[in-house]
Design a protein around this motif. Sequence first.
Motif, PDB file in Angstrom:
ATOM      1  N   ILE A 158       0.942  -1.014  -0.380  1.00  0.00           N
ATOM      2  CA  ILE A 158      -0.292   0.296  -0.062  1.00  0.00           C
ATOM      3  C   ILE A 158       0.869   1.070  -0.053  1.00  0.00           C
ATOM      4  CG2 ILE A 158      -1.926   1.327   1.191  1.00  0.00           C
ATOM      5  CD1 ILE A 158      -2.531  -1.444   2.268  1.00  0.00           C
ATOM      6  N   HIS A 159       1.578   0.964   1.058  1.00  0.00           N
ATOM      7  CA  HIS A 159       2.661   2.479   0.336  1.00  0.00           C
ATOM      8  C   HIS A 159       3.798   2.610  -0.610  1.00  0.00           C
ATOM      9  CE1 HIS A 159       4.194   4.003   4.487  1.00  0.00           C
ATOM     10  NE2 HIS A 159       3.808   2.715   4.966  1.00  0.00           N
ATOM     11  N   GLU A 160       3.859   1.159  -0.999  1.00  0.00           N
ATOM     12  CA  GLU A 160       4.384   1.580  -2.416  1.00  0.00           C
ATOM     13  C   GLU A 160       3.171   2.532  -3.873  1.00  0.00           C
ATOM     14  OE1 GLU A 160       7.581   1.260  -4.246  1.00  0.00           O
ATOM     15  OE2 GLU A 160       8.243   1.477  -2.089  1.00  0.00           O
ATOM     16  N   LEU A 161       1.802   1.922  -3.460  1.00  0.00           N
ATOM     17  CA  LEU A 161       0.654   1.960  -4.533  1.00  0.00           C
ATOM     18  C   LEU A 161       0.359   3.300  -4.435  1.00  0.00           C
ATOM     19  CD1 LEU A 161      -1.138  -0.741  -4.581  1.00  0.00           C
ATOM     20  CD2 LEU A 161       0.238  -0.821  -5.931  1.00  0.00           C
ATOM     21  N   LYS A 162       0.673   3.887  -3.349  1.00  0.00           N
ATOM     22  CA  LYS A 162       0.031   5.381  -2.864  1.00  0.00           C
ATOM     23  C   LYS A 162       0.853   6.576  -4.034  1.00  0.00           C
ATOM     24  CE  LYS A 162       1.909   7.223   0.668  1.00  0.00           C
ATOM     25  NZ  LYS A 162       2.038   7.681   2.497  1.00  0.00           N
ATOM     26  N   LYS A 163       2.211   5.940  -3.830  1.00  0.00           N
ATOM     27  CA  LYS A 163       3.331   7.034  -4.639  1.00  0.00           C
ATOM     28  C   LYS A 163       2.366   7.302  -6.855  1.00  0.00           C
ATOM     29  CE  LYS A 163       7.494   5.856  -3.804  1.00  0.00           C
ATOM     30  NZ  LYS A 163       8.268   4.448  -3.140  1.00  0.00           N
ATOM     31  N   GLN A 164       1.492   6.793  -6.944  1.00  0.00           N
ATOM     32  CA  GLN A 164       0.605   6.120  -7.699  1.00  0.00           C
ATOM     33  C   GLN A 164      -0.753   6.100  -7.855  1.00  0.00           C
ATOM     34  OE1 GLN A 164       2.278   2.631  -9.787  1.00  0.00           O
ATOM     35  NE2 GLN A 164       1.375   3.758 -12.381  1.00  0.00           N
ATOM     36  N   PHE A 165      -1.425   5.875  -7.065  1.00  0.00           N
ATOM     37  CA  PHE A 165      -2.787   6.033  -7.085  1.00  0.00           C
ATOM     38  C   PHE A 165      -3.340   6.678  -5.296  1.00  0.00           C
ATOM     39  CE2 PHE A 165      -1.509   2.012  -8.476  1.00  0.00           C
ATOM     40  CZ  PHE A 165      -1.489   1.825  -9.837  1.00  0.00           C
ATOM     41  N   THR A 166      -4.604   6.912  -5.746  1.00  0.00           N
ATOM     42  CA  THR A 166      -4.973   6.991  -4.412  1.00  0.00           C
ATOM     43  C   THR A 166      -6.004   6.258  -4.008  1.00  0.00           C
ATOM     44  OG1 THR A 166      -5.926   9.446  -5.712  1.00  0.00           O
ATOM     45  CG2 THR A 166      -7.234   8.608  -3.604  1.00  0.00           C
ATOM     46  N   ILE A 167      -5.885   5.841  -2.505  1.00  0.00           N
ATOM     47  CA  ILE A 167      -6.123   4.754  -2.102  1.00  0.00           C
ATOM     48  C   ILE A 167      -7.230   5.075  -1.177  1.00  0.00           C
ATOM     49  CG2 ILE A 167      -5.369   2.604  -0.947  1.00  0.00           C
ATOM     50  CD1 ILE A 167      -2.823   3.016  -2.328  1.00  0.00           C
ATOM     51  N   VAL A 168      -8.538   4.519  -1.343  1.00  0.00           N
ATOM     52  CA  VAL A 168      -9.427   4.534  -0.057  1.00  0.00           C
ATOM     53  C   VAL A 168      -9.195   2.713   1.197  1.00  0.00           C
ATOM     54  CG1 VAL A 168     -11.392   4.623   1.044  1.00  0.00           C
ATOM     55  CG2 VAL A 168     -10.423   5.719  -1.396  1.00  0.00           C
ATOM     56  N   ILE A 169      -8.774   2.737   2.019  1.00  0.00           N
ATOM     57  CA  ILE A 169      -9.216   1.510   2.365  1.00  0.00           C
ATOM     58  C   ILE A 169     -10.138   1.748   3.902  1.00  0.00           C
ATOM     59  CG2 ILE A 169      -7.146   2.004   4.218  1.00  0.00           C
ATOM     60  CD1 ILE A 169      -5.689  -0.438   3.630  1.00  0.00           C
ATOM     61  N   VAL A 170     -10.960   0.576   4.090  1.00  0.00           N
ATOM     62  CA  VAL A 170     -11.440   0.197   5.108  1.00  0.00           C
ATOM     63  C   VAL A 170     -11.029  -0.868   5.963  1.00  0.00           C
ATOM     64  CG1 VAL A 170     -14.177  -0.691   6.182  1.00  0.00           C
ATOM     65  CG2 VAL A 170     -13.769   0.911   4.020  1.00  0.00           C
ATOM     66  N   THR A 171     -11.015  -0.519   6.922  1.00  0.00           N
ATOM     67  CA  THR A 171      -9.804  -1.513   8.198  1.00  0.00           C
ATOM     68  C   THR A 171     -10.875  -1.271   9.543  1.00  0.00           C
ATOM     69  OG1 THR A 171      -7.656  -2.204   8.668  1.00  0.00           O
ATOM     70  CG2 THR A 171      -8.357   0.211   8.664  1.00  0.00           C
TER      71      THR A 171
END
Lengths: 264, 551
Positions: free
Chosen positions: A203-216
Amino acid sequence: MPGREAARPAATALPPKIRVRGLDLFYGAKQALHAVALDIAEKKVTAFIGPSGCGKSTLLRCFNRMNDLVDGVRIRGEVLLGGQDIHAPNLDVIELRKRVGMVFQKSNPFPKSIYENVAYGLRVAGVSQKAALDGVVEKSLRGAALWDEVKDRLHESALGLSGGQQQRLCIARAVAVEPDVILMDEPCSALDPIATAKVEELIHELKKQFTIVIVTHNMQQAARCSDQTAFFYLGKLIEYAETRTIFMNPANAQTEAYVSGRFG
Amino acid sequence: MHRPTLTQPTQSASRIAQLFRRGDHWLWLCGGALGLTVLLITGLLLLVVANGFTYFWPYKITAVDRADGTKLMGVVTATQPAVKETPAQTQLRVGNRELNNFDFIWVPTVQLTNFHQPPDAVQIERQENGDFIGFLQRVEVKGQTVASGDAAWTKLHELQPGARALAAQAKAIQRDGIGAVNARMQRAKLRLRSAQLKAPTGAAIDPLLKASVETEVAALQSDYDKLRAVSGELVARSIEAQAVLRTIDGQEKTIPLASIVRAFRPNTMSLVEKFGHYLSRAADFVTGEPRESNTEGGVFPAIFGTVMMTLIMSVVVTPFGVIAAFYLREYAKQGLIVRLVRIAINNLAGVPSIVFGVFGLGFFVYFVGGGIDQVFFPERLPAPTFGTGGILWASLTLALLTVPVVIVATEESIAAVPRGAREGSLALGASKFQTIFNIVLPASVPGILTGVILAMARGAGEVAPLMITGVVKLAPELPLDGSYPFFHLDRKFMHLGFHIYDVGFQSPNIEAAKPMVFTTTLLLISIVVFLNLFAIGLRDRIRRKYQTGAF
């Protein structure tokens, strides 16, 4: 009037990717979301937390109109993706879902090969040149930190992977269509701690490229990997702020009680 | 205070109460019901197997003297103990139908003396008139004795294959050669007729065409005459060799070797020989054609018809049922109408099959088939082509009968596809159709095949609707053969289920046909089991491919 005014964390560099205003959602007669308003920042990780049934997953599923599949759902208010109303009558749901990918709570690889799982989104979009598919599959699997583990068995069934690998495969599958936003609905709730750590790293890596919404449900997880956190309770957005603020110095007493583990 | 131990009930009187509390009585009831069902089915199968498997065995021939001085010889097939005034009786299968007018005879056992098994007693399975039981006297060729006594037995086996081969050759010419010439002649005449129909009324047809057809017919006629002559000669040569036999009461009978299927002496056969005889007859039964109004010979055309009809039915019913189920489950707006449609489908499965037969006759045979004849085969009318019962119409009728089974099974398997799989596909930007086609359909194939298996089992065993849509007692040709267009879907066909009914209840010689009924039943059950095993194997392979792993 709570909710009409957008809750927005203090420092946001970019204009919001998703803008929600006065969103009410009903399952039949039961109201599941009450006048939710929030902005989701681009290329950040936003976490939704709250006790079960608080509406956080329902809100997440609004963003790619997954709730359309549920009978008897009524929605009021607006959700803007990059300034575009996703409930507009002329909007193509298929295009929306290509721009807003989703990873589910229970990993759901298709009963096909690893390669075909990743290529699925492109295939249904009409891409069939092998060279193009090969490139995207490799890039996506590398992006999901799965390439080294599966490169020798791309054409074996995806169902033979471990739970954590399956979930990362689902992430690779979502990444392959190059969405703007990736929605994650409790992506680690069925994984062991080691697999969870890998997904969080990802997730850390992906946020450089994508907007992330996570339910936890996992408060530590929200604290570890998100930039902003929204706390929901009984279908209402209670507090939305920088993650650090929510966990260290919440403004609301209910939020404090929840993040400190005294209820929920 | 007394407390009961954990291992022992306190009093024996409370055991019953305990039993009821644990629900053991329900368990016993359920188990008992299951046991009874299994017992009944096993009993039925055992009855069929026991009777069906003994049909081909060569039993010993017994000769007896009757009280009135006459003699009898045959196979003892049954005995009956004395009941009140009726004395004990023995049943003998004496054969020689053309001499006695019966195959079987019941005789009071007290009248019989001197039971013995003459080693040279001969049983002969013939092309017609059932078995002959007696003694071999001599073998003649063109009326001249070539062997007698013990040498005759060897000579018979030496000459019989040649004579059989000649007869078979003659038959092949009659069936294939003459049949083909006839078909071509028919086609030539139809060409002329069709030209006549197309020509405007009153106008003369093209004289060139007429002349060419006439030359062709003349040439074919000469071919026909030649073939007739050849086959006639073969027949004459095949009956030159004859066996002269004598019955136990002294009557002489001459039988051409060509019409002897098998000659054997059961009283001197070793166990190995008996097994060989058994296997050879069983093979004939499965691969041969029926004789003597189906009570003798094989059932190959019926096996072929049954399998082909079941396969055509499956090929038709599967896509129809699956498409209907997908529409009902995925696209139709769920509401009153869909509920009514579902109820109607379920009730359709309960409609008596003969009603489907009547519908098939009215709709498929008369309406659709009659229409096809009007449009495509007007030159053959009034003789119907598709406007009469045939394998296609019978298969379609059965498809209609079994389509509810496929619809229900498919709907259930669609509902069982996990929601996650669907959502995963939709979330990647797949359309509803793409999701159904790529994800839901493959995952529901095992369930669909279960429906097809059930449909096949039901369809293969159905007889009533077939009797009015295309099954016949004896079909001269198979619905699939080497002559163009290979698949003759308009042809009538034979079916094992109908064969059982026909042989068991419609044949003139029911006593002789009884074992055949069991054997045919056994064969029909085996075919249904075989078809099902094939489909189950297919299903398991697919299921393994799609089973959810990991976790």
